[in-house]
Design a protein around this motif. Structure first.
Motif, PDB file in Angstrom:
ATOM      1  N   ARG A  26     -13.179 -13.325   8.012  1.00  0.00           N
ATOM      2  CA  ARG A  26     -13.616 -12.722   6.778  1.00  0.00           C
ATOM      3  C   ARG A  26     -15.057 -13.459   6.357  1.00  0.00           C
ATOM      4  O   ARG A  26     -15.949 -12.614   6.161  1.00  0.00           O
ATOM      5  CB  ARG A  26     -12.520 -12.667   5.675  1.00  0.00           C
ATOM      6  CG  ARG A  26     -13.106 -12.230   4.128  1.00  0.00           C
ATOM      7  CD  ARG A  26     -12.058 -12.534   3.187  1.00  0.00           C
ATOM      8  NE  ARG A  26     -12.558 -12.446   1.786  1.00  0.00           N
ATOM      9  CZ  ARG A  26     -13.079 -13.296   1.144  1.00  0.00           C
ATOM     10  NH1 ARG A  26     -13.249 -14.397   1.664  1.00  0.00           N
ATOM     11  NH2 ARG A  26     -13.403 -12.983  -0.048  1.00  0.00           N
ATOM     12  N   MET A  83     -10.254 -13.398  -6.160  1.00  0.00           N
ATOM     13  CA  MET A  83      -9.192 -12.227  -5.705  1.00  0.00           C
ATOM     14  C   MET A  83      -8.209 -11.945  -6.821  1.00  0.00           C
ATOM     15  O   MET A  83      -7.984 -10.794  -7.040  1.00  0.00           O
ATOM     16  CB  MET A  83      -8.439 -12.933  -4.314  1.00  0.00           C
ATOM     17  CG  MET A  83      -9.395 -13.121  -3.355  1.00  0.00           C
ATOM     18  SD  MET A  83      -8.636 -13.478  -1.592  1.00  0.00           S
ATOM     19  CE  MET A  83      -9.701 -14.240  -0.735  1.00  0.00           C
ATOM     20  N   ASP A  87      -8.817  -8.237  -7.586  1.00  0.00           N
ATOM     21  CA  ASP A  87      -8.374  -7.448  -6.180  1.00  0.00           C
ATOM     22  C   ASP A  87      -6.833  -7.570  -6.122  1.00  0.00           C
ATOM     23  O   ASP A  87      -6.303  -8.585  -5.390  1.00  0.00           O
ATOM     24  CB  ASP A  87      -9.211  -8.059  -4.943  1.00  0.00           C
ATOM     25  CG  ASP A  87      -8.658  -6.866  -3.748  1.00  0.00           C
ATOM     26  OD1 ASP A  87      -8.176  -6.016  -4.069  1.00  0.00           O
ATOM     27  OD2 ASP A  87      -9.538  -7.035  -2.773  1.00  0.00           O
ATOM     28  N   SER A  90      -4.729  -8.009  -2.880  1.00  0.00           N
ATOM     29  CA  SER A  90      -4.964  -9.307  -2.223  1.00  0.00           C
ATOM     30  C   SER A  90      -3.563 -10.007  -2.442  1.00  0.00           C
ATOM     31  O   SER A  90      -3.422 -11.060  -1.550  1.00  0.00           O
ATOM     32  CB  SER A  90      -5.833 -10.385  -2.570  1.00  0.00           C
ATOM     33  OG  SER A  90      -5.641 -10.729  -4.203  1.00  0.00           O
ATOM     34  N   THR A 142      -0.062 -16.988  -3.724  1.00  0.00           N
ATOM     35  CA  THR A 142      -0.370 -15.950  -3.060  1.00  0.00           C
ATOM     36  C   THR A 142       0.619 -15.313  -2.262  1.00  0.00           C
ATOM     37  O   THR A 142       1.640 -16.014  -1.601  1.00  0.00           O
ATOM     38  CB  THR A 142      -1.523 -16.629  -1.817  1.00  0.00           C
ATOM     39  OG1 THR A 142      -2.668 -17.052  -2.220  1.00  0.00           O
ATOM     40  CG2 THR A 142      -1.779 -15.342  -0.925  1.00  0.00           C
ATOM     41  N   HIS A 147      -0.775 -10.517   1.454  1.00  0.00           N
ATOM     42  CA  HIS A 147      -1.981 -11.269   1.742  1.00  0.00           C
ATOM     43  C   HIS A 147      -2.567 -11.062   3.231  1.00  0.00           C
ATOM     44  O   HIS A 147      -3.660 -10.768   3.498  1.00  0.00           O
ATOM     45  CB  HIS A 147      -2.159 -12.766   1.348  1.00  0.00           C
ATOM     46  CG  HIS A 147      -3.793 -13.327   1.253  1.00  0.00           C
ATOM     47  ND1 HIS A 147      -4.624 -12.902   0.332  1.00  0.00           N
ATOM     48  CD2 HIS A 147      -4.212 -14.204   2.142  1.00  0.00           C
ATOM     49  CE1 HIS A 147      -5.798 -13.409   0.543  1.00  0.00           C
ATOM     50  NE2 HIS A 147      -5.739 -14.062   1.596  1.00  0.00           N
ATOM     51  N   TYR A 150      -3.454  -7.586   4.000  1.00  0.00           N
ATOM     52  CA  TYR A 150      -4.765  -7.249   3.226  1.00  0.00           C
ATOM     53  C   TYR A 150      -6.105  -7.763   4.118  1.00  0.00           C
ATOM     54  O   TYR A 150      -7.051  -7.230   4.188  1.00  0.00           O
ATOM     55  CB  TYR A 150      -4.665  -7.874   1.771  1.00  0.00           C
ATOM     56  CG  TYR A 150      -6.200  -8.148   1.159  1.00  0.00           C
ATOM     57  CD1 TYR A 150      -6.737  -7.068   0.315  1.00  0.00           C
ATOM     58  CD2 TYR A 150      -6.708  -9.407   1.307  1.00  0.00           C
ATOM     59  CE1 TYR A 150      -7.717  -7.616  -0.382  1.00  0.00           C
ATOM     60  CE2 TYR A 150      -7.753  -9.906   0.509  1.00  0.00           C
ATOM     61  CZ  TYR A 150      -8.372  -8.770  -0.220  1.00  0.00           C
ATOM     62  OH  TYR A 150      -9.257  -9.126  -0.883  1.00  0.00           O
ATOM     63  N   LEU A 151      -5.946  -9.216   4.602  1.00  0.00           N
ATOM     64  CA  LEU A 151      -7.062  -9.826   5.360  1.00  0.00           C
ATOM     65  C   LEU A 151      -7.264  -8.835   6.473  1.00  0.00           C
ATOM     66  O   LEU A 151      -8.181  -8.800   6.935  1.00  0.00           O
ATOM     67  CB  LEU A 151      -6.518 -11.200   5.733  1.00  0.00           C
ATOM     68  CG  LEU A 151      -7.066 -12.261   4.709  1.00  0.00           C
ATOM     69  CD1 LEU A 151      -6.665 -13.744   5.147  1.00  0.00           C
ATOM     70  CD2 LEU A 151      -8.620 -12.211   4.655  1.00  0.00           C
ATOM     71  N   LYS A 154      -9.229  -5.909   5.848  1.00  0.00           N
ATOM     72  CA  LYS A 154     -10.797  -6.588   5.259  1.00  0.00           C
ATOM     73  C   LYS A 154     -11.105  -6.786   6.526  1.00  0.00           C
ATOM     74  O   LYS A 154     -12.688  -6.350   6.541  1.00  0.00           O
ATOM     75  CB  LYS A 154     -10.310  -7.626   4.392  1.00  0.00           C
ATOM     76  CG  LYS A 154     -11.723  -8.253   3.909  1.00  0.00           C
ATOM     77  CD  LYS A 154     -12.237  -7.331   2.817  1.00  0.00           C
ATOM     78  CE  LYS A 154     -11.649  -7.315   1.384  1.00  0.00           C
ATOM     79  NZ  LYS A 154     -12.252  -6.312   0.501  1.00  0.00           N
TER      80      LYS A 154
END
Length: 349
Positions: A26, A83, A87, A90, A142, A147, A150-151, A154
């Motif tokens: 990312r 985040m 967001d 996240s 987290t 997460h 989500y990653l 992304k």
């Protein structure tokens, strides 16, 4: 892609798609690099060896680490805080935290007060009498079930690519991507078996936690000392993660009910107002994950092998999330340094 392709346009190849590999991908993509991740397990997978799917994933200042590593955690906190504030997808949340210490703290574990918000020392009436002292602060948790997917999304939306493949050596990657200069080994436990790495300091460390479904999930608790215990909130999943345990070289996927009962008992002793002594069985589920640990701590370095640059970032054990975005930042700086040297070298030729 031909041999005349500029250095920075050649994809950076990352081996491993856990939290370290994905956070790094990312960051590199946001900085304009092309990235391909090659991994046996990808975001959304639930294999016990894909530790990033099962982690407690609380941000907690580690004791006994050097200032450079403290800073890696501080950078991670900065990224996660953004985040949490901006967001919801996240899976990162700000939670109230309580830490109780059996012994007066060494200065090595107090550095986190320079990073977290609302840090204060608790008065003697605010923690159980069997502790020496306690702290309160805001921290970050987290939810890995949110997460990692989500990653994954992304990275894809930024132009990164995932390839599901188990490789047996770094050389196999070099053959797959002959045009690439930079390879990042974020393979976790894989670094023990890669034929051209064979890092014998790596070992599997089994973690097992209890998940307690409850609406009372806004506060994190840590106990530091003989009975290391944590209660990590999952506000978005309406529950608490109770732990912990570390079992070196055990890779059993089976839930050990003796450990589970002990974790519930310890959590009850730590926070009796939140954790009942005998929770209803239908409110409980169990989590097993194999942490990618390494004797002497994680490896984070850069080396030149022939014309290639190999960056290593593995062996984070249970600390992957707490170090993740700081490590991603450090690796991105290493890639930029290699790019800079290439530009200068080419300019002088």
């Amino acid at each position: 892609m031909g041999n005349d392709t500029p250095f920075a346009q050649r994809p950076v190849i990352i081996l491993g798609a856990g939290i370290i590999g994905c956070a790094t991908a990312r960051q590199l993509l946001l900085n304009g690099f092309r990235v391909i991740l090659v991994a046996e397990y990808l975001p959304g997978d639930q294999n016990i060896f894909y530790a990033s799917a099962w982690a407690g994933a609380a941000w907690h200042a580690a004791g006994g680490i050097c200032p450079e590593y403290q800073y890696l955690q501080a950078v991670t906190h900065r990224h996660l805080l953004m985040m949490a504030q901006e967001d919801l997808e996240s899976g990162v949340c700000i939670v109230d935290s309580r830490e109780y210490l059996e012994q007066p703290p060494s200065s090595s574990s107090l550095w986190g007060k320079n990073v977290v918000s609302k840090f204060r020392e608790l008065g003697p009436d605010e923690y159980p009498s069997n502790f020496s002292c306690g702290w309160a602060f805001d921290s970050l948790v987290t939810d890995p079930t949110r997460h990692m997917p989500y990653l994954g999304k992304k990275i894809t939306s930024l132009g990164g690519h995932f390839i599901r493949k188990r490789v047996e050596s770094l050389q196999e990657l070099y053959t797959m991507f002959p045009e690439s200069y930079i390879f990042i080994n974020a393979s976790g436990l894989g670094s023990k078996s890669l034929t051209d790495v064979q890092d014998d300091k790596c070992f599997p460390e089994r973690g097992q936690n209890v998940f307690l479904r409850t609406g009372n999930c806004k506060t994190m608790y840590f106990r530091n000392g003989k009975e290391y215990t944590y209660i990590i909130p999952r506000p978005l999943s309406n529950g608490l993660v109770l732990g912990g345990v570390k079992e070196r070289d055990n890779v059993s996927p089976e839930v050990d009910m003796e450990i589970a009962r002990d974790e519930i008992a310890r959590a009850h002793r730590l926070a009796p107002d939140i954790i009942p002594e005998n929770p209803s069985e239908d409110a409980l589920s169990y989590i097993v994950g194999i942490r990618p640990s390494r004797q002497g701590g994680f490896r984070l370095d850069s080396e030149q092998i022939g014309s290639r640059i190999i960056l290593s970032a593995y062996g984070f054990g249970g600390g992957g999330y707490a170090f993740s975005y700081g490590v991603a930042d450090a690796l991105t700086k290493m890639v930029e340094k290699a790019e800079c040297e290439n530009v200068i070298l080419q300019a002088g030729s």
